[in-house]
Design an enzyme around this catalytic site. Sequence first.
Site, PDB file in Angstrom:
ATOM      1  N   LEU A   1       0.509   7.265  16.438  1.00 24.36           N
ATOM      2  CA  LEU A   1      -0.891   7.382  16.847  1.00 24.36           C
ATOM      3  C   LEU A   1      -1.199   6.330  17.906  1.00 24.36           C
ATOM      4  CD1 LEU A   1      -2.591   7.894  13.362  1.00 24.36           C
ATOM      5  CD2 LEU A   1      -1.656   9.636  14.912  1.00 24.36           C
ATOM      6  N   ASP A   2      -0.739   5.113  17.669  1.00 19.17           N
ATOM      7  CA  ASP A   2      -0.941   4.044  18.638  1.00 19.17           C
ATOM      8  C   ASP A   2      -0.241   4.346  19.964  1.00 19.17           C
ATOM      9  OD1 ASP A   2      -2.636   1.955  17.910  1.00 19.17           O
ATOM     10  OD2 ASP A   2      -1.163   1.043  16.593  1.00 19.17           O
ATOM     11  N   HIS A   3       1.039   4.603  19.900  1.00 18.55           N
ATOM     12  CA  HIS A   3       1.801   4.810  21.131  1.00 18.55           C
ATOM     13  C   HIS A   3       1.331   6.063  21.863  1.00 18.55           C
ATOM     14  CE1 HIS A   3       4.849   1.608  20.913  1.00 18.55           C
ATOM     15  NE2 HIS A   3       4.730   1.726  19.599  1.00 18.55           N
TER      16      HIS A   3
END
Length: 465
Positions: free
Chosen positions: A357-359
């Site tokens: 989700l972050d990347h």
Amino acid sequence: MTALMYAWSSLGGDPARLSRLTTVPREGVLTARLPVRELARACVGACGLAAAELAARRTGLAEAPDVRVDDGAVAAAFHSERLLRVDGRAPVSFAPLSRFWRTADGWVRTHANYPHHRARLLGALGLPEDAPAERVAGLLAGRAAVEVEETVCGAGGLAVALRTSERWRAHEQAAEVAARPLVERERLDAAPPREFPPLDPGAGAVLPAAGLRVLDLTRVLAGPVATRTLALLGADVLRVDAPWLPELPDQHADTGFGKRSATLDLGTGRDALEDLLSTADVVVTGYRPGALDRFGLSPEALSARHPGLVVAQVSAWGAYGPWRGRRGFDSLVQVATGIAVTEGTAGEPGALPAQALDHGTGYLLAAAVLRALTEQSYDGGSRLVRLALARTAHWLTSGIRPEPAGGEPYPGPDAWLAETGGAPGRLRYARPAVSFTGGPADWARPPVPWGSSPARWAAAPVAGG
């Protein structure tokens, strides 16, 4: 619609440009029950298309360069914080109190990597700052998960009760998230078209963001991934943090490639902040929605004082709904949205194979900035782009069709790793996943120590290739 088509259309991209992209599928990459490989490939691919589009615009090429997405490079990039080595040492990903805990009725996950988050967690639970994990476990075992969530969040800490996908869909915040586009894009005013100095396609690697100044007001992990990508593409990226909130050194090293790092008290350093903003091209923020507004950093205030800016924002839960003011991280969004249940086994919660989700959101945020700059070159206007980890999670859990398995053998990440020296030490790191013909193969410089740069732009930016 494939994941790449959806991501590119969410960015407002021309569908015809999709023909310029080729992929190298690999077997056994980012394996999960959910289509993580497809999400990762789409986010990196969309960012590559946006970079190639801006490169063509600035070099005067009739056709954008070809973009290549290799699943091996994508997997390495999505594991960058885990693959990093500093003088041979592997960083610690999570602190002892950042974990799942059993509660009286299920599970809760906490996040306490930073000292101030640990202090808030323990304070909310009525425990001393030196309380061991065993004491936290004993306390939480007798309390309801949602009660812990509300208590800790109410004290400014980070805790999320484990929810199934069904429970999340019934939540008011989930409805707010699902009602928004993957990438929120808005024109804020009628500023004139941006005039880019042209780039020479024959002068070395084409850097589509060369000559641009990016003020990086982000922390962990999506925002720094986005600004790290803009630094790769030639931007002068200056990350600015509060002097009393030092970054974790290994985390800073992983996301600091190509950037400079300064500290500035936004309350007392308003003149210095305005000096930076006066010649900035892009402002990227990664704090809770509205948290920086008192410093004149809302999109509306920025565009009023500095017409022509691109303002990019990323948050955990979105700038709307009852959770808009809550802190959050990838691991917690996975827990709230049902991902941890889906990826779990035998009644134990699980996690995605990477902080996808972050990347993924980070690459989409960089792509949104690049597309906004391209649109400014012919249509003008200050621009706002906004993403949320929870909205990326909604896409992963309900909007991506898994693609057939298979592809070339995956030899492991070593083929996509490199080494360099730098102030933090000897670094082994994941090379960039964003790749287009004629573009940069690596960052121009290694990370610098946190807070080691002056809070001002480098000497006059060079708009070259």
